[in-house]
Design a protein around this motif. Sequence first.
Motif, PDB file in Angstrom:
ATOM      1  N   GLU A   3       0.823  -1.216   0.000  1.00  0.00           N
ATOM      2  CA  GLU A   3       0.000   0.000   0.000  1.00  0.00           C
ATOM      3  C   GLU A   3       0.856   1.265   0.000  1.00  0.00           C
ATOM      4  O   GLU A   3       0.422   2.306   0.452  1.00  0.00           O
ATOM      5  N   HIS A   4       2.057   1.181  -0.521  1.00  0.00           N
ATOM      6  CA  HIS A   4       2.967   2.336  -0.594  1.00  0.00           C
ATOM      7  C   HIS A   4       3.237   2.932   0.786  1.00  0.00           C
ATOM      8  O   HIS A   4       3.440   4.132   0.907  1.00  0.00           O
ATOM      9  N   SER A   6       5.491   3.881   3.769  1.00  0.00           N
ATOM     10  CA  SER A   6       6.910   4.163   3.972  1.00  0.00           C
ATOM     11  C   SER A   6       7.278   3.891   5.424  1.00  0.00           C
ATOM     12  O   SER A   6       6.618   4.383   6.341  1.00  0.00           O
ATOM     13  N   THR A  57       4.685   6.275   7.485  1.00  0.00           N
ATOM     14  CA  THR A  57       3.374   6.683   6.991  1.00  0.00           C
ATOM     15  C   THR A  57       2.392   6.832   8.145  1.00  0.00           C
ATOM     16  O   THR A  57       2.204   5.907   8.943  1.00  0.00           O
TER      17      THR A  57
END
Length: 265
Positions: A3-4, A6, A57
Amino acid sequence: MSEHVSITVTEFGGDGLPLVLLHGLAGSSREMLPTAWALSDAFRVLLIDQRGHGLSTRGPADLSREAFVDDVVQVLAQHAPGQRCILVGQSMGAHTAFLTAAARPDLVERLVMLEGHVAGNDDPGEAVGLGEYFASWPVPFTDEDEARTFLGSGAIVDAWIADLEVAHEGLRPRFDADVMQRTIEAVHEPRWDEWESLGTPTLAVFAKNGMFSNAERDELVRRRPGTHRVDLSAGSHDAHLDAFDEWIGALRGWLLSDAEASAAR
């Protein structure tokens, strides 16, 4: 990351076995820095800001325990490929570390859980209450003094204040209340099956004034008799902050004696 998402990793150089430090709920790797410094002579320390925390994130969609475990696995693949590591976690971080060892025993040499447990919590009000507490913070705070006036005193408050991020309106925490509530709801699911099948050598450390009763501590060891347990003579649930010397003594004593024994064999 999926889900991208970080994930921020801070690495302390060294030639020793990789050792990963995992903070607790509403914390960040910053509060684990003193522990990292205390271990960096003997280990190659990696500090992780878990998803939803610190510089990682802030609001990931997936807050399942499996997602947290996958983050650790991916960090190890990137920063310690082909190596087994030591996982050390406090509270929620201890839970993440334990589940990682259970899911990927091939990656984990040893496991240390500070004020961690696997029994969960069958009272949904506990997670809701935590979410409501964090949502009650009147953020942004104008400055650190205003934050301390509201939050009070204590080692964990010091850590929260040190970790406040600067926004144009003032200071705000590096986490969102709803993310904290959803995260701890997943931690509150019992995970006895994974615990009882765990083969990784494990140290469970509890503070004198920590979160868990003697009965709860006893049950953890009774249901996995090979677990090594240390009860500190001081400290709160955040004993890595307010019983630091004793915490480090227990941690280094177990890790280094075990490492020396392994080398001798």
